[in-house]
Design a protein around this motif. Structure first.
Motif, PDB file in Angstrom:
ATOM      1  N   TRP A 207       2.367  -3.823   5.075  1.00  0.00           N
ATOM      2  CA  TRP A 207       2.118  -3.511   6.481  1.00  0.00           C
ATOM      3  C   TRP A 207       3.165  -2.545   7.028  1.00  0.00           C
ATOM      4  N   ALA A 208       4.420  -2.826   6.768  1.00  0.00           N
ATOM      5  CA  ALA A 208       5.476  -1.971   7.306  1.00  0.00           C
ATOM      6  C   ALA A 208       5.390  -0.554   6.734  1.00  0.00           C
ATOM      7  N   MET A 209       5.003  -0.424   5.467  1.00  0.00           N
ATOM      8  CA  MET A 209       4.827   0.911   4.894  1.00  0.00           C
ATOM      9  C   MET A 209       3.684   1.654   5.583  1.00  0.00           C
ATOM     10  N   LEU A 210       2.604   0.948   5.914  1.00  0.00           N
ATOM     11  CA  LEU A 210       1.519   1.570   6.671  1.00  0.00           C
ATOM     12  C   LEU A 210       2.001   1.998   8.051  1.00  0.00           C
ATOM     13  N   PHE A 211       2.804   1.160   8.707  1.00  0.00           N
ATOM     14  CA  PHE A 211       3.331   1.517  10.019  1.00  0.00           C
ATOM     15  C   PHE A 211       4.215   2.762   9.923  1.00  0.00           C
ATOM     16  N   ALA A 212       5.109   2.777   8.937  1.00  0.00           N
ATOM     17  CA  ALA A 212       6.025   3.907   8.800  1.00  0.00           C
ATOM     18  C   ALA A 212       5.257   5.198   8.550  1.00  0.00           C
ATOM     19  N   GLU A 213       4.221   5.135   7.732  1.00  0.00           N
ATOM     20  CA  GLU A 213       3.410   6.331   7.487  1.00  0.00           C
ATOM     21  C   GLU A 213       2.704   6.776   8.765  1.00  0.00           C
ATOM     22  N   ALA A 214       2.105   5.830   9.483  1.00  0.00           N
ATOM     23  CA  ALA A 214       1.372   6.178  10.696  1.00  0.00           C
ATOM     24  C   ALA A 214       2.273   6.780  11.763  1.00  0.00           C
ATOM     25  N   PHE A 215       3.500   6.290  11.876  1.00  0.00           N
ATOM     26  CA  PHE A 215       4.431   6.781  12.884  1.00  0.00           C
ATOM     27  C   PHE A 215       5.366   7.859  12.328  1.00  0.00           C
ATOM     28  N   ASP A 216       5.019   8.380  11.158  1.00  0.00           N
ATOM     29  CA  ASP A 216       5.699   9.543  10.573  1.00  0.00           C
ATOM     30  C   ASP A 216       7.191   9.298  10.368  1.00  0.00           C
ATOM     31  N   ASP A 217       7.522   8.111   9.873  1.00  0.00           N
ATOM     32  CA  ASP A 217       8.913   7.746   9.626  1.00  0.00           C
ATOM     33  C   ASP A 217       9.142   7.749   8.114  1.00  0.00           C
ATOM     34  N   ARG A 218       9.361   8.929   7.572  1.00  0.00           N
ATOM     35  CA  ARG A 218       9.487   9.082   6.120  1.00  0.00           C
ATOM     36  C   ARG A 218      10.708   8.334   5.589  1.00  0.00           C
ATOM     37  N   ALA A 219      11.804   8.393   6.291  1.00  0.00           N
ATOM     38  CA  ALA A 219      13.016   7.732   5.802  1.00  0.00           C
ATOM     39  C   ALA A 219      12.800   6.228   5.668  1.00  0.00           C
ATOM     40  N   ARG A 220      12.169   5.624   6.669  1.00  0.00           N
ATOM     41  CA  ARG A 220      11.928   4.185   6.610  1.00  0.00           C
ATOM     42  C   ARG A 220      10.932   3.856   5.511  1.00  0.00           C
ATOM     43  N   PHE A 221       9.905   4.676   5.374  1.00  0.00           N
ATOM     44  CA  PHE A 221       8.925   4.451   4.308  1.00  0.00           C
ATOM     45  C   PHE A 221       9.613   4.465   2.946  1.00  0.00           C
ATOM     46  N   ASP A 222      10.443   5.467   2.719  1.00  0.00           N
ATOM     47  CA  ASP A 222      11.133   5.564   1.429  1.00  0.00           C
ATOM     48  C   ASP A 222      11.993   4.330   1.168  1.00  0.00           C
ATOM     49  N   ALA A 223      12.670   3.847   2.206  1.00  0.00           N
ATOM     50  CA  ALA A 223      13.508   2.654   2.045  1.00  0.00           C
ATOM     51  C   ALA A 223      12.658   1.428   1.732  1.00  0.00           C
ATOM     52  N   LEU A 224      11.538   1.282   2.429  1.00  0.00           N
ATOM     53  CA  LEU A 224      10.657   0.143   2.194  1.00  0.00           C
ATOM     54  C   LEU A 224      10.128   0.143   0.762  1.00  0.00           C
ATOM     55  N   TRP A 225       9.682   1.292   0.295  1.00  0.00           N
ATOM     56  CA  TRP A 225       9.160   1.339  -1.066  1.00  0.00           C
ATOM     57  C   TRP A 225      10.281   1.154  -2.092  1.00  0.00           C
ATOM     58  N   SER A 226      11.419   1.769  -1.865  1.00  0.00           N
ATOM     59  CA  SER A 226      12.522   1.630  -2.824  1.00  0.00           C
ATOM     60  C   SER A 226      12.932   0.184  -2.983  1.00  0.00           C
ATOM     61  N   TRP A 227      13.016  -0.537  -1.860  1.00  0.00           N
ATOM     62  CA  TRP A 227      13.379  -1.959  -1.956  1.00  0.00           C
ATOM     63  C   TRP A 227      12.288  -2.733  -2.693  1.00  0.00           C
ATOM     64  N   THR A 228      11.027  -2.458  -2.354  1.00  0.00           N
ATOM     65  CA  THR A 228       9.911  -3.148  -2.996  1.00  0.00           C
ATOM     66  C   THR A 228       9.920  -2.920  -4.501  1.00  0.00           C
ATOM     67  N   GLU A 229      10.071  -1.680  -4.905  1.00  0.00           N
ATOM     68  CA  GLU A 229      10.054  -1.355  -6.328  1.00  0.00           C
ATOM     69  C   GLU A 229      11.217  -2.021  -7.058  1.00  0.00           C
ATOM     70  N   ALA A 230      12.387  -1.997  -6.441  1.00  0.00           N
ATOM     71  CA  ALA A 230      13.576  -2.545  -7.096  1.00  0.00           C
ATOM     72  C   ALA A 230      13.535  -4.064  -7.207  1.00  0.00           C
ATOM     73  N   ASN A 231      12.920  -4.748  -6.256  1.00  0.00           N
ATOM     74  CA  ASN A 231      13.016  -6.208  -6.200  1.00  0.00           C
ATOM     75  C   ASN A 231      11.736  -6.961  -6.533  1.00  0.00           C
ATOM     76  N   LEU A 232      10.580  -6.320  -6.396  1.00  0.00           N
ATOM     77  CA  LEU A 232       9.316  -7.029  -6.597  1.00  0.00           C
ATOM     78  C   LEU A 232       8.504  -6.511  -7.776  1.00  0.00           C
ATOM     79  N   ASP A 233       8.852  -5.352  -8.297  1.00  0.00           N
ATOM     80  CA  ASP A 233       8.137  -4.823  -9.465  1.00  0.00           C
ATOM     81  C   ASP A 233       8.778  -5.392 -10.723  1.00  0.00           C
ATOM     82  N   VAL A 234       8.606  -6.702 -10.920  1.00  0.00           N
ATOM     83  CA  VAL A 234       9.320  -7.413 -11.988  1.00  0.00           C
ATOM     84  C   VAL A 234       8.380  -8.199 -12.905  1.00  0.00           C
TER      85      VAL A 234
END
Length: 363
Positions: free
Chosen positions: A75-102
Motif C-alpha cells: 500500500w505504501a509503495m502505491l501511495f508513494a508512486e501516486a504522490f510522486d515520492d520516488r525517494a520514499r518508494f525506493d526506501a520502501l522497496w529496498s527495505w522490503t527486498e532486504a528483509n522479506l525476500d527470504v
C-alpha cells in the motif's frame, strides 16, 4: 471484453505513452483539488508517511504491536508512486527486498516482527501483499521509466502464477498463501485478496496469463458467495470440489475487517456492475443517521458494538458514490489500517486508471 479499453501501440498510443507521467499527476491532483487546496494535496501522504513509515522504509502496523506486513509495504509503495515520492518508494522497496525476500520462491515473507529473533518467524507469504507490491513496482516502472522495477514486478507475478493460482471447484482461485489453505476436500480463499485493479492491469500487459480468469472468477465468486439476511460475502470463504461455497469454519463468520476491502478494490477497478455489490451498498445505507457496525456475523446477524472506522467510512462513501465525503486528513485516532483505507479510498476515487501499460519503462 469491455474491460480491455487500453490504447494499442500506434501513433495515439505513442503520444499517450510519452505524456503518461504528466497525465497521471495532473489527473490525480486535479481530482484531489476539488476537495483540497494546493498545500493539502500532499499533506495526507506526508502525514501518513510521518506516522507509519520509518526512515528506513518499514511500514508500522500501529494496531498490531508495530509489526510490518507485505500488505502495508505494498500500500505504501502505491501511495508513494501516486504522490510522486520516488525517494520514499525506493526506501520502501529496498527495505522490503532486504528483509522479506527470504523465501527462495520469488514470493515475499508476509510478516516482520521486530521484537522477534529472527524477525521473520513464519516462512509463508500473503498473496494480497505480493500482488500489491508487484502492482506498485509495475506502476513505478512506467512512472519513472525504471526498467528494473518492471523486471522485479514480472518476477513476482511469475511466482504468484507458479505457486498461488489453482483451478478448483469450477473456479480459478487465488490462494491466500502458498501453504495452509488447501485441503483434500476444500480450498479456503479470501475475496479481499483479489486486488481487482491490479488484476485488471496485469490482464492487459500479460493477456496470455491467468489474470483475466482470476478477475472474472473473483467476480463470479462475489456474486455467488452471499450469506445471511443481507446477502453479504464473508471474510473467509470455503470452496468445495463440487463448486459449492460456504462460510469458512476456522475464522469468525463475518463480513468485517477483511471483506471491507472487497468494495474498495471492485470500485477501483471499475467493476461494480460485474461484481454485483448492491447487497453491500444496501447494508451500508441502512443505518439512517448513524454508522454501520464494524462487522456483522453473516450466520446469526450479530454485529459489533462499535462502528466502522473513519477508513471504513471512506470505503463506504466510495461505494455509495459520495467522494466528496471522503476525509481529507488523517486524525490522531486513526491507526495504520484505518488510515490506509482512507488513503486507498482517495486513490480509488481520484487516481486515473492505468491506460498506457503497453509502453516500455525506458521509452
Amino acid at each position: 471484453m469491455d474491460m480491455m479499453m487500453y490504447p494499442r501501440p500506434g501513433k495515439v498510443g505513442l503520444l499517450a505513452r510519452r505524456c503518461w507521467p504528466v497525465l497521471l499527476c495532473l489527473t490525480l491532483f486535479a481530482g484531489l483539488a476539488a476537495t483540497a487546496g494546493a498545500e493539502e494535496r500532499y499533506s495526507i501522504w506526508h502525514d501518513y508517511a510521518a506516522r507509519f513509515i520509518t526512515d528506513e522504509g518499514r511500514v508500522l502496523d500501529t494496531g498490531n504491536h508495530g509489526v510490518t506486513h507485505t500488505e502495508g509495504q505494498g500500500w505504501a509503495m502505491l501511495f508513494a508512486e501516486a504522490f510522486d515520492d520516488r525517494a520514499r518508494f525506493d526506501a520502501l522497496w529496498s527495505w522490503t527486498e532486504a528483509n522479506l525476500d527470504v523465501l527462495g520462491s520469488g514470493l515475499l515473507a508476509w510478516r516482520y516482527q521486530p521484537e522477534q529473533t529472527p524477525p521473520v518467524q513464519d516462512l509463508n507469504n500473503a498473496t494480497d501483499g505480493d500482488l500489491l507490491i508487484a502492482w506498485a513496482l509495475h506502476r513505478a516502472a512506467y512512472k519513472w521509466r525504471e526498467p528494473e522495477y518492471e523486471h522485479l514486478s514480472i518476477r513476482l507475478r511469475q511466482a504468484i502464477q507458479r505457486h498461488l493460482i489453482r483451478d478448483y471447484g469450477g473456479y480459478t482461485l487465488l490462494l491466500p498463501a502458498r501453504d495452509g489453505f488447501v485441503r483434500d476436500d476444500r480450498v479456503t480463499v479470501n475475496l479481499s485478496y483479489w486486488v481487482m485493479p491490479a488484476l485488471r492491469e496485469f490482464a492487459t500487459v500479460d493477456p496470455d496469463g491467468p489474470w483475466l480468469r482470476l478477475l472474472l472468477d473473483g467476480e463470479r465468486l462475489l456474486r455467488n458467495a452471499r450469506f445471511g439476511d443481507h446477502d453479504l460475502p464473508p471474510d473467509w470463504l470455503t470452496v468445495h470440489q463440487d463448486g459449492t461455497l460456504e462460510v469458512a469454519q476456522d475464522w469468525p463468520p463475518r463480513f468485517g475487517f477483511e471483506a471491507i476491502r472487497v468494495p474498495l478494490y471492485v470500485v477501483w477497478a471499475g467493476r461494480e456492475d460485474e461484481a454485483k455489490l448492491d447487497p453491500i451498498r444496501a447494508y451500508w445505507q441502512s443505518p439512517v443517521g448513524g454508522k454501520p457496525a464494524a462487522w456483522i456475523n453473516v450466520v446469526n446477524g450479530e454485529t459489533a458494538e462499535y462502528p466502522l472506522s473513519r477508513g471504513g467510512m471512506a470505503v463506504r462513501s466510495l461505494l455509495l458514490g459520495m467522494p466528496g465525503k471522503l476525509p481529507e486528513q488523517i486524525h490522531p485516532e486513526d491507526d495504520y489500517y484505518s488510515a490506509s483505507l482512507l488513503v486507498l479510498s482517495m486513490l480509488a476515487a481520484f487516481l486515473p486508471e492505468p491506460t498506457l501499460s503497453q509502453a516500455t519503462p525506458n521509452q
